[in-house]
Structures are given as C-alpha cells and as structure tokens.
Design a protein around this motif. Structure first.
Motif, mmCIF file in Angstrom:
data_model
loop_
_atom_site.group_PDB
_atom_site.id
_atom_site.type_symbol
_atom_site.label_atom_id
_atom_site.label_comp_id
_atom_site.label_asym_id
_atom_site.label_seq_id
_atom_site.Cartn_x
_atom_site.Cartn_y
_atom_site.Cartn_z
ATOM 1 N N GLY A 1 89.169 154.430 90.476
ATOM 2 C CA GLY A 1 87.724 154.564 90.652
ATOM 3 C C GLY A 1 87.192 153.583 91.694
ATOM 4 O O GLY A 1 86.368 153.944 92.548
ATOM 5 N N LEU A 2 87.681 152.346 91.641
ATOM 6 C CA LEU A 2 87.230 151.323 92.600
ATOM 7 C C LEU A 2 87.578 151.728 94.028
ATOM 8 O O LEU A 2 86.737 151.666 94.936
ATOM 9 N N LEU A 3 88.835 152.134 94.193
ATOM 10 C CA LEU A 3 89.303 152.519 95.519
ATOM 11 C C LEU A 3 88.528 153.734 96.030
ATOM 12 O O LEU A 3 88.169 153.822 97.202
ATOM 13 N N TYR A 4 88.279 154.663 95.124
ATOM 14 C CA TYR A 4 87.534 155.875 95.461
ATOM 15 C C TYR A 4 86.133 155.508 95.962
ATOM 16 O O TYR A 4 85.682 155.999 97.000
ATOM 17 N N LEU A 5 85.467 154.614 95.234
ATOM 18 C CA LEU A 5 84.110 154.224 95.646
ATOM 19 C C LEU A 5 84.120 153.537 97.008
ATOM 20 O O LEU A 5 83.270 153.801 97.861
ATOM 21 N N VAL A 6 85.111 152.652 97.206
ATOM 22 C CA VAL A 6 85.199 151.936 98.486
ATOM 23 C C VAL A 6 85.394 152.929 99.638
ATOM 24 O O VAL A 6 84.754 152.830 100.686
ATOM 25 N N ARG A 7 86.272 153.905 99.416
ATOM 26 C CA ARG A 7 86.521 154.892 100.485
ATOM 27 C C ARG A 7 85.295 155.756 100.748
ATOM 28 O O ARG A 7 85.012 156.097 101.902
ATOM 29 N N GLU A 8 84.591 156.118 99.674
ATOM 30 C CA GLU A 8 83.378 156.928 99.853
ATOM 31 C C GLU A 8 82.312 156.143 100.619
ATOM 32 O O GLU A 8 81.620 156.689 101.477
ATOM 33 N N ILE A 9 82.178 154.859 100.288
ATOM 34 C CA ILE A 9 81.188 154.029 100.984
ATOM 35 C C ILE A 9 81.546 153.950 102.466
ATOM 36 O O ILE A 9 80.701 154.085 103.350
ATOM 37 N N ARG A 10 82.859 153.779 102.732
ATOM 38 C CA ARG A 10 83.302 153.647 104.126
ATOM 39 C C ARG A 10 83.121 154.961 104.886
ATOM 40 O O ARG A 10 82.584 154.980 105.990
ATOM 41 N N LYS A 11 83.534 156.045 104.254
ATOM 42 C CA LYS A 11 83.550 157.342 104.942
ATOM 43 C C LYS A 11 82.144 157.894 105.176
ATOM 44 O O LYS A 11 81.827 158.391 106.228
ATOM 45 N N HIS A 12 81.330 157.794 104.132
ATOM 46 C CA HIS A 12 80.026 158.467 104.196
ATOM 47 C C HIS A 12 78.876 157.497 104.373
ATOM 48 O O HIS A 12 77.720 157.904 104.295
ATOM 49 N N GLN A 13 79.212 156.214 104.582
ATOM 50 C CA GLN A 13 78.145 155.201 104.741
ATOM 51 C C GLN A 13 77.157 155.275 103.577
ATOM 52 O O GLN A 13 75.948 155.151 103.770
ATOM 53 N N LEU A 14 77.705 155.519 102.383
ATOM 54 C CA LEU A 14 76.841 155.664 101.205
ATOM 55 C C LEU A 14 76.226 154.338 100.803
ATOM 56 O O LEU A 14 76.803 153.274 101.054
ATOM 57 N N ARG A 15 75.090 154.437 100.139
ATOM 58 C CA ARG A 15 74.543 153.224 99.524
ATOM 59 C C ARG A 15 75.397 152.893 98.314
ATOM 60 O O ARG A 15 75.602 153.737 97.452
ATOM 61 N N PRO A 16 75.942 151.682 98.264
ATOM 62 C CA PRO A 16 76.873 151.367 97.188
ATOM 63 C C PRO A 16 76.199 151.384 95.814
ATOM 64 O O PRO A 16 75.035 150.985 95.694
ATOM 65 N N ASP A 17 76.941 151.854 94.821
ATOM 66 C CA ASP A 17 76.471 151.802 93.444
ATOM 67 C C ASP A 17 76.966 150.472 92.862
ATOM 68 O O ASP A 17 78.043 150.388 92.280
ATOM 69 N N PHE A 18 76.157 149.427 93.056
ATOM 70 C CA PHE A 18 76.599 148.092 92.660
ATOM 71 C C PHE A 18 76.750 147.956 91.151
ATOM 72 O O PHE A 18 77.557 147.178 90.665
ATOM 73 N N GLU A 19 75.961 148.755 90.425
ATOM 74 C CA GLU A 19 76.072 148.679 88.969
ATOM 75 C C GLU A 19 77.456 149.153 88.521
ATOM 76 O O GLU A 19 78.121 148.523 87.692
ATOM 77 N N LEU A 20 77.898 150.249 89.113
ATOM 78 C CA LEU A 20 79.210 150.796 88.744
ATOM 79 C C LEU A 20 80.343 149.897 89.251
ATOM 80 O O LEU A 20 81.292 149.606 88.521
ATOM 81 N N LEU A 21 80.233 149.437 90.487
ATOM 82 C CA LEU A 21 81.264 148.531 91.019
ATOM 83 C C LEU A 21 81.363 147.284 90.142
ATOM 84 O O LEU A 21 82.453 146.830 89.790
ATOM 85 N N GLY A 22 80.203 146.755 89.776
ATOM 86 C CA GLY A 22 80.176 145.546 88.944
ATOM 87 C C GLY A 22 80.784 145.810 87.574
ATOM 88 O O GLY A 22 81.516 144.973 87.039
ATOM 89 N N ALA A 23 80.511 146.997 87.000
ATOM 90 C CA ALA A 23 81.050 147.317 85.670
ATOM 91 C C ALA A 23 82.569 147.431 85.730
ATOM 92 O O ALA A 23 83.274 147.018 84.801
ATOM 93 N N MET A 24 83.088 147.969 86.818
ATOM 94 C CA MET A 24 84.539 148.103 86.947
ATOM 95 C C MET A 24 85.206 146.727 87.047
ATOM 96 O O MET A 24 86.204 146.455 86.388
ATOM 97 N N VAL A 25 84.634 145.876 87.895
ATOM 98 C CA VAL A 25 85.206 144.537 88.059
ATOM 99 C C VAL A 25 85.072 143.751 86.745
ATOM 100 O O VAL A 25 85.993 143.039 86.325
ATOM 101 N N TYR A 26 83.963 143.952 86.064
ATOM 102 C CA TYR A 26 83.752 143.259 84.794
ATOM 103 C C TYR A 26 84.776 143.725 83.748
ATOM 104 O O TYR A 26 85.334 142.926 82.996
ATOM 105 N N TYR A 27 85.055 145.019 83.731
ATOM 106 C CA TYR A 27 86.071 145.531 82.796
ATOM 107 C C TYR A 27 87.433 144.882 83.080
ATOM 108 O O TYR A 27 88.127 144.436 82.155
ATOM 109 N N ILE A 28 87.806 144.820 84.360
ATOM 110 C CA ILE A 28 89.118 144.247 84.703
ATOM 111 C C ILE A 28 89.183 142.786 84.253
ATOM 112 O O ILE A 28 90.191 142.322 83.714
#
Ligand SMILES: [Fe+2]
Ligand SMILES: [Fe+2]
Length: 199
Positions: free
Chosen positions: A26-53
């Motif tokens: 999921g983390l890698l997927y989000l990073v690639r989507e942000i890079r590819k599509h210049q998306l606005r990052p979903d910091f809440e989701l990124l933070g939840a993933m890192v917090y889980y790890i």
C-alpha cells in the motif's frame, strides 16, 4: 507441556508477514501514484501505515523473533548463527530505516513537494529491505526451525506469538487498524485487495 497444536507460531509469523506485506504494498502504491499522477498526498493514510509498522511489526513481531525463535534456534542448531546474526542486524537496521521514513514523512508533510523524493526513496529502501528480510525468514529460518526445534521449544514460541495478536488481524483487531486495513485492501490491486488492477 507441549501445546495441543504445535508450531502455531509458523502460521502466525506467516500471517503477520502477509499483513506487513499488504501495508508495504500500500505504501509503495501510494508513493508511485503520487509520483505518476502528481496527486495530493493522503497524509492521513500514509501516516496510519507508518504508524502501524511502528506499532506492530517493529515493536512486537521482530522482537518476538529475536527473543524466542532465533534464540532457541541458535541453541539447537549452531550453524544457523551466521544467518541469525544477519537477520538480527536487519531488525536493527530496519528500525533505523523506519525512523528515517517517519522523519521523511514529517518533512514531506510540512515542507511540501520538494521533500517528496527523499520520502519516496526512504519508502522504497524500507520496502525492499523488509521484503527480503521476510523472505529469508520464511525460506531459511522456518524450515530450519521445523527441523531442529523441540516440542517444548515450540510450546514456548507458540505461547509468545499467540500472546500478541496483530492489530490488523483477527477478532481483537483494533477499530482504527481495521479501518486502515479496509483502506489498504481497497487501494491494492488483486490479489491483495479489490482495487483496480494496474499494469
Ligand atoms: Fe524479522
Ligand atoms: Fe518476521
């Protein structure tokens, strides 16, 4: 006394690896989507993933491997020392990489787009290292453990691994982690999740 159903730790370790693998994906997927599509990052989701790890694999899963599985395998099969030294040192380097990733995420969130490359590189390094690490545990350590550990070793190891349920899995899963897992499953393409398939 040996557990009625020995070697349950093997199943639990594999399940815990799968849930970490889903979060890494999921983390890698989000990073690639942000890079590819210049998306606005979903910091809440990124933070939840890192917090889980940080909350589960880092504080419970890897330390339990060191304290039970690796310790007993060292006793029963000394030739495994080199392999176990490497995996224990990966637990330490993984902790350092996780800290770097957490710091890079904070800088990305506060500093904006210019900080993305460092965050993306830290995610990619972390994911690669953790995948290789889990693969070694499953293909090298678990077969040796099955071969050399005794029934009473398994009783100890099983008790340790049965004690802490992965918050992403099972009945005891916390509601916030359940919500995280639903989001990860929705993000990920098959076979991990139900999201759109990507080329
Ligand atoms: Fe590990
Ligand atoms: Fe592991």
């Amino acid at each position: 006394m040996a557990a009625a159903n020995p070697m349950q730790a093997i199943r639990i370790i594999r399940e815990e690896h799968q849930s970490l693998a889903a979060v890494l994906h999921g983390l890698l997927y989000l990073v690639r989507e942000i890079r590819k599509h210049q998306l606005r990052p979903d910091f809440e989701l990124l933070g939840a993933m890192v917090y889980y790890i940080d909350t589960f694999p880092e504080r419970l899963h890897h330390p339990k491997e060191d304290a039970w599985l690796f310790r007993l395998l060292r006793l029963r099969h000394p030739p495994a020392h080199t392999l176990l030294d490497r995996l224990e040192s990966e637990h330490r380097s993984g902790a350092a990489r996780l800290k770097q990733m957490e710091q890079a995420l904070v800088r990305f969130q506060q500093g904006g787009r210019g900080e993305f490359a460092v965050f993306a590189a830290s995610v990619e390094a972390f994911v690669l290292a953790e995948r290789n690490h889990m693969r070694s545990e499953e293909t090298e350590v678990l077969p040796l453990a099955q071969k050399y550990l005794t029934a009473s070793d398994w009783a100890e190891i099983d008790a340790a691994f049965l004690d802490n349920n992965d918050p992403l899995l099972g009945h005891a899963a916390r509601e916030d982690f359940r919500a995280l897992f639903r989001r990860i499953v929705n993000l990920a393409p098959p076979p991990i999740g139900v999201g759109p398939a990507h080329a």
